[in-house]
Design a protein around this motif. Structure first.
Motif, PDB file in Angstrom:
ATOM      1  N   ARG A 179       0.851  -1.189   0.000  1.00 53.84           N
ATOM      2  CA  ARG A 179       0.000   0.000   0.000  1.00 53.84           C
ATOM      3  C   ARG A 179       0.889   1.242   0.000  1.00 53.84           C
ATOM      4  O   ARG A 179       2.065   1.173   0.385  1.00 53.84           O
ATOM      5  CB  ARG A 179      -0.944   0.030   1.210  1.00 53.84           C
ATOM      6  N   ALA A 180       0.328   2.354  -0.425  1.00 51.90           N
ATOM      7  CA  ALA A 180       1.091   3.609  -0.468  1.00 51.90           C
ATOM      8  C   ALA A 180       1.007   4.279   0.891  1.00 51.90           C
ATOM      9  O   ALA A 180       0.169   5.151   1.130  1.00 51.90           O
ATOM     10  CB  ALA A 180       0.526   4.524  -1.561  1.00 51.90           C
ATOM     11  N   ASP A 181       1.884   3.864   1.799  1.00 51.61           N
ATOM     12  CA  ASP A 181       1.839   4.391   3.158  1.00 51.61           C
ATOM     13  C   ASP A 181       3.227   4.774   3.645  1.00 51.61           C
ATOM     14  O   ASP A 181       4.202   4.796   2.867  1.00 51.61           O
ATOM     15  CB  ASP A 181       1.180   3.386   4.102  1.00 51.61           C
ATOM     16  N   ILE A 182       3.347   5.057   4.920  1.00 52.95           N
ATOM     17  CA  ILE A 182       4.622   5.497   5.493  1.00 52.95           C
ATOM     18  C   ILE A 182       5.691   4.416   5.365  1.00 52.95           C
ATOM     19  O   ILE A 182       6.865   4.710   5.104  1.00 52.95           O
ATOM     20  CB  ILE A 182       4.419   5.895   6.978  1.00 52.95           C
ATOM     21  N   GLN A 183       5.300   3.161   5.540  1.00 48.98           N
ATOM     22  CA  GLN A 183       6.264   2.076   5.437  1.00 48.98           C
ATOM     23  C   GLN A 183       6.845   1.989   4.026  1.00 48.98           C
ATOM     24  O   GLN A 183       8.038   1.741   3.850  1.00 48.98           O
ATOM     25  CB  GLN A 183       5.626   0.744   5.821  1.00 48.98           C
ATOM     26  N   ALA A 184       6.006   2.216   3.024  1.00 58.88           N
ATOM     27  CA  ALA A 184       6.481   2.203   1.640  1.00 58.88           C
ATOM     28  C   ALA A 184       7.476   3.334   1.389  1.00 58.88           C
ATOM     29  O   ALA A 184       8.496   3.150   0.712  1.00 58.88           O
ATOM     30  CB  ALA A 184       5.302   2.316   0.678  1.00 58.88           C
ATOM     31  N   VAL A 185       7.175   4.505   1.936  1.00 61.11           N
ATOM     32  CA  VAL A 185       8.094   5.647   1.804  1.00 61.11           C
ATOM     33  C   VAL A 185       9.413   5.345   2.495  1.00 61.11           C
ATOM     34  O   VAL A 185      10.500   5.619   1.970  1.00 61.11           O
ATOM     35  CB  VAL A 185       7.446   6.922   2.388  1.00 61.11           C
ATOM     36  N   ASN A 186       9.325   4.780   3.686  1.00 59.51           N
ATOM     37  CA  ASN A 186      10.517   4.420   4.439  1.00 59.51           C
ATOM     38  C   ASN A 186      11.386   3.431   3.654  1.00 59.51           C
ATOM     39  O   ASN A 186      12.611   3.566   3.570  1.00 59.51           O
ATOM     40  CB  ASN A 186      10.113   3.798   5.775  1.00 59.51           C
ATOM     41  N   ALA A 187      10.738   2.432   3.062  1.00 59.57           N
ATOM     42  CA  ALA A 187      11.464   1.441   2.267  1.00 59.57           C
ATOM     43  C   ALA A 187      12.111   2.082   1.048  1.00 59.57           C
ATOM     44  O   ALA A 187      13.241   1.740   0.676  1.00 59.57           O
ATOM     45  CB  ALA A 187      10.519   0.324   1.837  1.00 59.57           C
ATOM     46  N   PHE A 188      11.410   3.016   0.423  1.00 56.73           N
ATOM     47  CA  PHE A 188      11.924   3.714  -0.754  1.00 56.73           C
ATOM     48  C   PHE A 188      13.218   4.457  -0.425  1.00 56.73           C
ATOM     49  O   PHE A 188      14.238   4.292  -1.093  1.00 56.73           O
ATOM     50  CB  PHE A 188      10.859   4.694  -1.255  1.00 56.73           C
ATOM     51  N   VAL A 189      13.166   5.264   0.633  1.00 53.83           N
ATOM     52  CA  VAL A 189      14.338   6.078   0.988  1.00 53.83           C
ATOM     53  C   VAL A 189      15.472   5.188   1.495  1.00 53.83           C
ATOM     54  O   VAL A 189      16.645   5.381   1.133  1.00 53.83           O
ATOM     55  CB  VAL A 189      13.952   7.138   2.039  1.00 53.83           C
ATOM     56  N   SER A 190      15.153   4.203   2.325  1.00 50.61           N
ATOM     57  CA  SER A 190      16.180   3.301   2.850  1.00 50.61           C
ATOM     58  C   SER A 190      16.894   2.558   1.734  1.00 50.61           C
ATOM     59  O   SER A 190      18.104   2.314   1.806  1.00 50.61           O
ATOM     60  CB  SER A 190      15.546   2.291   3.825  1.00 50.61           C
ATOM     61  N   THR A 191      16.159   2.209   0.699  1.00 47.41           N
ATOM     62  CA  THR A 191      16.742   1.495  -0.445  1.00 47.41           C
ATOM     63  C   THR A 191      17.832   2.329  -1.105  1.00 47.41           C
ATOM     64  O   THR A 191      18.941   1.844  -1.360  1.00 47.41           O
ATOM     65  CB  THR A 191      15.643   1.148  -1.477  1.00 47.41           C
ATOM     66  N   PHE A 192      17.536   3.590  -1.368  1.00 43.40           N
ATOM     67  CA  PHE A 192      18.533   4.421  -2.057  1.00 43.40           C
ATOM     68  C   PHE A 192      19.696   4.781  -1.147  1.00 43.40           C
ATOM     69  O   PHE A 192      20.845   4.851  -1.594  1.00 43.40           O
ATOM     70  CB  PHE A 192      17.890   5.690  -2.606  1.00 43.40           C
ATOM     71  N   VAL A 193      19.430   4.989   0.131  1.00 42.79           N
ATOM     72  CA  VAL A 193      20.509   5.297   1.079  1.00 42.79           C
ATOM     73  C   VAL A 193      21.485   4.130   1.159  1.00 42.79           C
ATOM     74  O   VAL A 193      22.717   4.319   1.131  1.00 42.79           O
ATOM     75  CB  VAL A 193      19.931   5.634   2.464  1.00 42.79           C
ATOM     76  N   ALA A 194      20.958   2.911   1.247  1.00 40.80           N
ATOM     77  CA  ALA A 194      21.833   1.734   1.316  1.00 40.80           C
ATOM     78  C   ALA A 194      22.608   1.546   0.024  1.00 40.80           C
ATOM     79  O   ALA A 194      23.798   1.207   0.040  1.00 40.80           O
ATOM     80  CB  ALA A 194      20.997   0.486   1.617  1.00 40.80           C
TER      81      ALA A 194
END
Length: 404
Positions: A226-241
Motif C-alpha cells: 500500500r502507499a503508506d509510510i512504510q512504503a516511503v521508508n522502504a523507498f528512501v532506505s533502499t537508495f541510502v543503502a
C-alpha cells in the motif's frame, strides 16, 4: 475476500509491479554486458525464458503452492488458485487488504520470475539451454514456491515471526546459495583466466544496473502492499543503502588493491540493494547507512573468499546476492525499529532470523544440487570445452550479438 479497494494503493501497486517486471530485462542487460561477447544472447535469453515458463507455472498451481491454504506449515494448496480460480478483483485480507487480489497475484509473480535468472550470472558458459529449463522448472517447484510459502504464505517460518520484507531470504539467499551449489556441481569453466574475465560491454552493464536501481524501488516499496509510510521508508532506505554501499565498496577496493574499476562501482551498488531488501521496511533510513556499509564490506570479503576457494562464480552471484540477502536478513534482528515498522529487534528476533536464513540457505543449496543430479540423468546439461571456447550463442541460438 473484502470489498475495501483503495484506488491509490492499487495505482501504487500497479506501478511497483511494472517496475519489478522491468528488472528482469534490466538483469539481462546487466549480465549480458558483463558476459563474454560470444555468450551474450544465452545469458540474456535465460532471463527472458523465465518470464514465459515461470508465469505459466504460477498460473497452473504455483501461486497456490506459495499462497494457498497451508498444509502443516510446509506448502500451500495448488488447487486453491489453479488457473487463477478465486483470483479476482476483490481484496484478500491476508494479502493486500486494500488492493485487488489479482494485483497481489501479479506483483508476487514478478518476484518469482526474476529469482532463477539471478543465478545465471554464476554458472555462465556451463549450462545448456535444456539444462537451464529443467533447473528453472525444478527450482521453482521445489525451492521458490515452498520457501515463499514458509515466509510469506503462512508457513512455519512466518509462524516463528521470521521476517523478510521484500525478498532477502525468499529471493536473494535462495538464488545465491542455489548458484553456489550449481557452480560447485558444474565445476570450473574450460577457459583461460583472461577469457573468464572478459566483459563485452560495460556501458550495457551500466544501463542494466540503472534499470535494476529503478526497479528496486518498486521491489522494496511494494513490499508494503500500500502507499503508506512504510512504503516511503522502504523507498528512501533502499537508495541510502545503495549509495552508501557503492561508496564504501570502492573505498574498500581502493584500500585493498590500490585501485577500483568500473565493475566495482556497479557491484557495490547491487550489494547494498540486495542487503537492504529484507529489512527496507523495518529500519530507519539512517540505519540504512550502516546496513549499506556493512553490505559493502561483507560482500566484498565474500567475493575474496570465493576467489581464494577457487569457486568459478562468473559474476559473483553468491558473494553479492547470496551473502547480501543473508546478511540483510540477520540485520533485521539488530536494526529492527519496533511496532511502528512491524518488527522488533532483540536477542529472540536475532536468533529467529539467524536460524531461519541458515535453514533456507542450506535447503536451497541441497535441493539445487539434487535438481542438477536428476536433470543430468535426463539429458546433457553441461557444456563441453569446445562449446565454451566457441561460445554458446552460436551453439544454441545460431546467432551472435556482434558481427565478426
Amino acid at each position: 475476500m473484502s470489498n475495501s479497494i483503495n484506488t491509490g494503493d492499487t495505482a501504487f501497486m500497479i506501478l511497483c509491479t511494472a517496475m519489478v517486471c522491468l528488472m528482469t530485462p534490466g538483469l539481462a542487460f546487466f549480465y549480458g554486458g558483463l558476459a563474454r561477447k560470444n555468450n551474450i544472447l544465452i545469458i540474456m535469453g535465460q532471463s527472458f525464458v523465465s518470464v514465459g515458463v515461470t508465469t505459466l507455472m504460477w498460473i497452473f498451481g504455483g501461486f497456490g503452492l506459495a499462497f494457498g491454504t497451508d498444509f502443516h506449515g510446509i506448502i500451500g494448496n495448488p488447487a486453491d488458485f489453479f488457473l487463477m480460480k478465486n483470483v479476482g478483483t476483490l481484496a484478500n485480507l491476508l494479502h493486500g487488504a486494500t488492493i485487488p487480489f489479482l494485483m497481489f497475484f501479479a506483483f508476487q509473480l514478478m518476484f518469482c520470475v526474476i529469482t532463477v535468472p539471478l543465478m545465471t550470472g554464476a554458472f555462465a558458459d556451463r549450462l545448456t539451454m535444456k539444462g537451464y529449463i529443467l533447473l528453472l522448472i525444478g527450482w521453482n517447484l521445489l525451492i521458490y514456491f515452498p520457501v515463499c510459502h514458509w515466509v510469506w504464505g503462512g508457513g512455519f517460518l512466518s509462524n516463528f515471526n521470521f521476517k523478510d520484507f521484500a525478498g532477502g531470504t525468499v529471493i536473494h539467499t535462495t538464488a545465491g546459495f542455489g548458484s553456489l551449489a550449481t557452480i560447485l556441481y558444474l565445476g570450473q569453466r574450460k577457459l583461460t583466466e583472461q577469457q573468464k574475465s572478459q566483459h563485452n560491454n560495460l556501458m550495457i552493464a551500466a544501463i542494466g544496473t540503472g534499470l535494476l536501481w529503478f526497479g528496486w524501488f518498486g521491489f522494496n516499496s511494494g513490499g508494503a502492499l500500500r502507499a503508506d509510510i512504510q512504503a516511503v521508508n522502504a523507498f528512501v532506505s533502499t537508495f541510502v543503502a545503495l549509495a552508501t554501499s557503492l561508496t564504501v565498496w570502492i573505498l574498500f577496493a581502493k584500500f585493498k588493491k590500490g585501485y577500483y574499476d568500473f565493475v566495482d562501482i556497479l557491484t557495490g551498488s547491487v550489494a547494498g540493494l540486495a542487503t537492504i531488501t529484507p529489512c527496507a521496511g523495518y529500519v530507519k533510513p539512517t540505519e540504512a547507512i550502516a546496513i549499506g556499509a556493512i553490505a559493502a564490506i561483507i560482500c566484498n570479503l565474500a567475493v575474496d573468499f570465493r576467489k581464494k576457494k577457487g569457486w568459478d562464480d562468473a559474476l559473483d552471484v553468491w558473494g553479492v546476492h547470496g551473502i547480501g540477502g543473508f546478511t540483510g536478513t540477520i540485520l533485521i534482528g539488530i536494526f529492527g525499529t519496533g511496532a511502528s515498522l512491524v518488527t522488533a529487534s532483540g536477542l529472540n528476533a536475532l536468533l529467529v532470523q539467524i536460524l531461519g536464513v541458515c535453514f533456507v540457505a542450506a535447503y536451497a543449496f541441497i535441493i539445487t544440487r539434487l535438481i542438477l543430479i536428476v536433470s543430468s540423468k535426463i539429458t546433457r546439461i553441461e557444456t563441453t570445452a569446445e562449446e565454451q571456447e566457441k561460445g554458446l550463442d552460436m551453439e544454441f541460438f545460431h546467432q551472435s550479438t556482434y558481427d565478426e
